[in-house]
Design a protein around this motif. Sequence first.
Motif, mmCIF file in Angstrom:
data_model
loop_
_atom_site.group_PDB
_atom_site.id
_atom_site.type_symbol
_atom_site.label_atom_id
_atom_site.label_comp_id
_atom_site.label_asym_id
_atom_site.label_seq_id
_atom_site.Cartn_x
_atom_site.Cartn_y
_atom_site.Cartn_z
ATOM 1 N N LEU A 1 -6.264 4.515 68.448
ATOM 2 C CA LEU A 1 -6.772 5.412 69.949
ATOM 3 C C LEU A 1 -5.911 6.922 69.874
ATOM 4 N N ARG A 2 -4.497 7.000 69.350
ATOM 5 C CA ARG A 2 -3.999 8.257 69.292
ATOM 6 C C ARG A 2 -4.702 8.921 68.303
ATOM 7 N N ALA A 3 -5.191 8.432 67.093
ATOM 8 C CA ALA A 3 -5.839 9.365 66.125
ATOM 9 C C ALA A 3 -6.946 9.937 66.639
ATOM 10 N N VAL A 4 -7.820 9.006 67.146
ATOM 11 C CA VAL A 4 -9.132 9.523 67.858
ATOM 12 C C VAL A 4 -8.892 10.603 68.815
ATOM 13 N N GLY A 5 -8.035 10.419 69.750
ATOM 14 C CA GLY A 5 -7.829 11.357 70.924
ATOM 15 C C GLY A 5 -7.371 12.734 70.194
ATOM 16 N N MET A 6 -6.387 12.845 69.206
ATOM 17 C CA MET A 6 -5.916 13.932 68.710
ATOM 18 C C MET A 6 -7.181 14.617 67.783
ATOM 19 N N LEU A 7 -8.137 14.072 67.405
ATOM 20 C CA LEU A 7 -8.890 14.655 66.539
ATOM 21 C C LEU A 7 -10.094 15.221 67.479
ATOM 22 N N GLN A 8 -10.382 14.535 68.455
ATOM 23 C CA GLN A 8 -11.309 14.880 69.842
ATOM 24 C C GLN A 8 -10.840 15.937 70.277
ATOM 25 N N PHE A 9 -9.551 16.085 70.784
ATOM 26 C CA PHE A 9 -9.064 17.341 71.497
ATOM 27 C C PHE A 9 -8.983 18.497 70.502
ATOM 28 N N GLY A 10 -8.728 18.205 69.351
ATOM 29 C CA GLY A 10 -8.817 19.254 68.288
ATOM 30 C C GLY A 10 -10.037 20.085 68.332
ATOM 31 N N LEU A 11 -11.072 19.313 68.097
ATOM 32 C CA LEU A 11 -12.569 19.505 67.937
ATOM 33 C C LEU A 11 -13.088 20.290 69.294
ATOM 34 N N MET A 12 -12.551 19.805 70.616
ATOM 35 C CA MET A 12 -13.083 20.273 71.823
ATOM 36 C C MET A 12 -12.430 21.608 72.117
ATOM 37 N N THR A 13 -11.013 21.987 71.850
ATOM 38 C CA THR A 13 -10.594 23.226 71.999
ATOM 39 C C THR A 13 -10.833 24.415 71.023
ATOM 40 N N CYS A 14 -10.523 23.874 69.575
ATOM 41 C CA CYS A 14 -10.692 24.770 68.473
ATOM 42 C C CYS A 14 -12.261 25.179 68.135
ATOM 43 N N VAL A 15 -13.064 24.393 68.230
ATOM 44 C CA VAL A 15 -14.392 24.381 67.796
ATOM 45 C C VAL A 15 -15.277 24.469 69.048
ATOM 46 N N PHE A 16 -15.567 23.586 69.864
ATOM 47 C CA PHE A 16 -16.461 23.486 70.927
ATOM 48 C C PHE A 16 -16.195 25.070 71.835
ATOM 49 N N SER A 17 -14.865 24.690 72.351
ATOM 50 C CA SER A 17 -14.832 25.927 73.392
ATOM 51 C C SER A 17 -14.834 27.296 72.788
ATOM 52 N N LEU A 18 -14.191 27.511 71.478
ATOM 53 C CA LEU A 18 -14.352 28.913 71.026
ATOM 54 C C LEU A 18 -16.096 29.118 70.632
ATOM 55 N N SER A 19 -16.604 28.195 70.310
ATOM 56 C CA SER A 19 -18.272 28.525 70.115
ATOM 57 C C SER A 19 -18.952 29.003 71.066
ATOM 58 N N HIS A 20 -18.323 28.970 72.234
ATOM 59 C CA HIS A 20 -19.105 29.800 73.613
ATOM 60 C C HIS A 20 -18.901 31.145 73.102
ATOM 61 N N MET A 21 -17.906 31.610 72.746
ATOM 62 C CA MET A 21 -17.900 33.230 72.407
ATOM 63 C C MET A 21 -19.220 33.465 71.261
ATOM 64 N N ALA A 22 -19.386 32.580 70.528
ATOM 65 C CA ALA A 22 -20.633 32.994 69.625
ATOM 66 C C ALA A 22 -21.801 32.863 70.547
ATOM 67 N N PHE A 23 -22.011 31.801 71.249
ATOM 68 C CA PHE A 23 -23.097 31.841 72.115
ATOM 69 C C PHE A 23 -23.444 33.107 72.881
ATOM 70 N N LEU A 24 -22.605 33.582 73.336
ATOM 71 C CA LEU A 24 -22.605 34.859 74.152
ATOM 72 C C LEU A 24 -23.470 35.675 73.517
ATOM 73 N N LEU A 25 -23.126 35.884 72.107
ATOM 74 C CA LEU A 25 -24.263 36.965 70.989
ATOM 75 C C LEU A 25 -25.401 36.363 71.081
ATOM 76 N N ALA A 26 -25.840 35.081 71.437
ATOM 77 C CA ALA A 26 -27.189 34.820 71.352
ATOM 78 C C ALA A 26 -27.907 34.822 72.659
ATOM 79 N N LEU A 27 -27.445 35.226 73.800
ATOM 80 C CA LEU A 27 -27.978 35.401 74.912
ATOM 81 C C LEU A 27 -28.888 36.516 74.958
ATOM 82 N N PRO A 28 -29.964 36.393 75.596
ATOM 83 C CA PRO A 28 -31.051 37.443 75.778
ATOM 84 C C PRO A 28 -30.518 38.592 76.082
ATOM 85 N N ASP A 29 -30.847 39.787 75.483
ATOM 86 C CA ASP A 29 -30.389 40.965 76.076
ATOM 87 C C ASP A 29 -30.762 41.255 77.374
ATOM 88 N N ALA A 30 -32.126 40.915 77.876
ATOM 89 C CA ALA A 30 -32.594 41.139 78.987
ATOM 90 C C ALA A 30 -31.427 40.772 80.126
#
Length: 340
Positions: free
Chosen positions: A172-201
Amino acid sequence: MSSANGLSAALVAAPAARQGIVPVPAGLPQPVFPEAVAWAFTGCYALLILVTLAIAVGRRLRPGRDFTELRLRVKAFWFILVLATLALGFNRTFSIVCIAFVSFVAFKEYLSMIPTRRADHRVLFWAYLAIPAQYVLAGVGWYGLFIIFIPVFWFLALPMRMVLIGHTQGFLRAVGMLQFGLMTCVFSLSHMAFLLALPDAGNPNGGGVALLFYLVFLTQFNDVAQYVAGKLVGRRRIVPQVHAGKTAEGLVAGVGVTIGFAVALAPWLTPLTLPEAVAAGLLIGFGGFLGDITIAAIKRDLGVTEGDALTPGHGGILGRVDSLTFTAPAFFHFVYFLHY
């Protein structure tokens, strides 16, 4: 002949100017900076030059005072600003790859801090696979799958792979730590990349590039304002057991300054109205604070000391993106809900 050549050059530059793109001399790569973002970057460079000169003068006038920490922070901001200029200055794909690389380094740093079991090493490859997949979804603008890929599919895939290994001690500890790392370092930060994909309009004032600059600038400036105000007038510590440098005075001053800059820059870089800009400043100000102390709490729990050669004075890549782990998704969904 010279006047004809000048007229020809002006006609060539005119379409770029009308599109809001800053023209460059022939033979050099054409940047994709909207004009407002180019001016914003120019202002950042001018501000850093002034701060650097002020520190140099301060060291001469007050040789007994220690400017080491401030110098390290300014040095780190020079490094970050140059990288940001290169990352955002040419094309969207390159910019997204740069943000994905930051995610990779942050996630790698996170994994180097947490205790892992021998059995987990066979699962880490699956965790790393989430990074390119998530950023491809951001790049193509597939919002429906982007928003659930990690928190649904990969959060189910990782424990499935781990349980098939058959090692249950510390599962349980191992799963939780991996999931938290993906959530913060990957999922959260990837929203910066999606800003660039938003329509210019959706943002006539520079599109996704301007929104990303607005987010990162306000987040970083909020960190600086809270730090400086805390050093100068901070008295009441908010969470001394987590982050000794965070004070109520620093938080209030930092959020206030962030709201001011959010309102001032909004007409130039965003489609936000005045009330929306105030709300964005509040969101980034408090979100940055929460992201900072959350990563600090993890480091305290793991007994990790600050310091890193890449970003001196900031505790590694995680020390630079800790605030963005909260502000990036919050700001993205705020803007997405209101204008897209």
